[in-house]
Design an enzyme around this catalytic site. Structure first.
Site, PDB file in Angstrom:
ATOM      1  CG  ASP A 176     -41.584  33.306  19.691  1.00 48.49           C
ATOM      2  OD1 ASP A 176     -41.784  32.354  18.910  1.00 48.49           O
ATOM      3  OD2 ASP A 176     -40.617  34.076  19.586  1.00 48.49           O
ATOM      4  CB  VAL A 219     -38.987  38.826  12.526  1.00 50.69           C
ATOM      5  CG1 VAL A 219     -40.102  39.794  12.170  1.00 50.69           C
ATOM      6  CG2 VAL A 219     -39.464  37.382  12.367  1.00 50.69           C
ATOM      7  CG  HIS A 223     -38.399  40.610  17.637  1.00 53.85           C
ATOM      8  ND1 HIS A 223     -37.993  40.912  16.353  1.00 53.85           N
ATOM      9  CD2 HIS A 223     -37.818  39.436  17.952  1.00 53.85           C
ATOM     10  CE1 HIS A 223     -37.210  39.942  15.908  1.00 53.85           C
ATOM     11  NE2 HIS A 223     -37.079  39.037  16.852  1.00 53.85           N
TER      12      HIS A 223
HETATM   13  P1  AMP Z   1     -35.450  36.566  16.023  1.00 49.38           P
HETATM   14  O1  AMP Z   1     -34.617  35.356  15.671  1.00 49.38           O
HETATM   15  O2  AMP Z   1     -34.965  37.281  17.242  1.00 49.38           O
HETATM   16  O3  AMP Z   1     -35.667  37.479  14.825  1.00 49.38           O
HETATM   17  O4  AMP Z   1     -36.841  35.959  16.470  1.00 49.38           O
HETATM   18  C1  AMP Z   1     -37.986  35.951  15.685  1.00 49.38           C
HETATM   19  C2  AMP Z   1     -39.046  35.319  16.558  1.00 49.38           C
HETATM   20  O5  AMP Z   1     -40.315  35.584  15.991  1.00 49.38           O
HETATM   21  C3  AMP Z   1     -38.905  33.782  16.662  1.00 49.38           C
HETATM   22  O6  AMP Z   1     -38.807  33.421  18.035  1.00 49.38           O
HETATM   23  C4  AMP Z   1     -40.199  33.284  16.013  1.00 49.38           C
HETATM   24  O7  AMP Z   1     -40.689  32.121  16.626  1.00 49.38           O
HETATM   25  C5  AMP Z   1     -41.129  34.466  16.206  1.00 49.38           C
HETATM   26  N1  AMP Z   1     -42.211  34.560  15.240  1.00 49.38           N
HETATM   27  C6  AMP Z   1     -42.117  34.569  13.888  1.00 49.38           C
HETATM   28  N2  AMP Z   1     -43.328  34.699  13.329  1.00 49.38           N
HETATM   29  C7  AMP Z   1     -44.210  34.801  14.352  1.00 49.38           C
HETATM   30  C8  AMP Z   1     -45.638  34.940  14.429  1.00 49.38           C
HETATM   31  N3  AMP Z   1     -46.404  35.019  13.331  1.00 49.38           N
HETATM   32  N4  AMP Z   1     -46.216  35.017  15.647  1.00 49.38           N
HETATM   33  C9  AMP Z   1     -45.455  34.934  16.768  1.00 49.38           C
HETATM   34  N5  AMP Z   1     -44.119  34.779  16.766  1.00 49.38           N
HETATM   35  C10 AMP Z   1     -43.502  34.717  15.586  1.00 49.38           C
END
Ligand code: AMP
Length: 144
Positions: free
Chosen positions: A31, A97, A101
């Site tokens: 992450d 996102v 995940h």
């Molecule tokens: P959520 O709030 O569960 O949707 O978490 C989305 C996660 O994706 C967050 O912890 C972000 O830091 C992570 N994230 C977003 N873009 C990226 C990226 N390009 N590479 C790695 N992690 C990411």
């Protein structure tokens, strides 16, 4: 870069990622805004916006890979002595996102990570009432 498609771009190699694991169905990477050092994300290669869209067989693989990663977080220089799994399904749950995940979050004493929620103390009758409602939804096929 479209924030809604970023994980699909990572799987396709169009966006950078620090990969830790890949197989035919699942991809896992660091992450970029970790809650703790070593915080990982495990995703299905075929995008699913929500749990409702996710093939349960692939969901099982996400969990199985998460288990292996949890062991690796304990055995690697991350030095975890505990691990939290977390999955946000829907905006209200904190999903940002929209590609399912599983967060795999290594824990060490005093790392400051934690859920803000406070446990409540409902009456047994209230627990039984909601249990019945949820059983009814299962019988109507909510999860099939
Ligand atoms: P959520 O709030 O569960 O949707 O978490 C989305 C996660 O994706 C967050 O912890 C972000 O830091 C992570 N994230 C977003 N873009 C990226 C990226 N390009 N590479 C790695 N992690 C990411």
């Amino acid at each position: 870069m479209d924030p809604y498609r970023i994980f699909a771009d990572i799987v396709a190699g169009r966006a950078p990622a620090s990969k830790v694991y890949e197989d035919d169905d699942v991809f896992a990477f660091m992450d970029i805004r970790p809650f703790t050092p070593g915080h990982l994300l495990v995703i299905p290669k075929i995008p699913a916006r929500s749990l409702a869209e996710l093939d349960p067989a692939i969901g099982g693989k996400l969990f199985a890979v998460g288990q292996r990663l949890a062991a690796a977080l304990r055995d690697s220089e991350v030095g975890a002595d505990g691990v939290n799994f977390f999955l946000a399904d829907g905006v209200t749950a904190g999903q940002e996102v929209f590609h399912v995940h599983l967060h795999v979050i290594p824990r060490t004493p005093g790392d400051g990570f934690g859920l803000r929620g406070r446990p409540t103390s409902p009456r047994r009758a209230d627990l039984d009432y909601l249990a019945g409602s949820i059983r009814g939804a299962l019988e109507r096929g909510s999860a099939s």
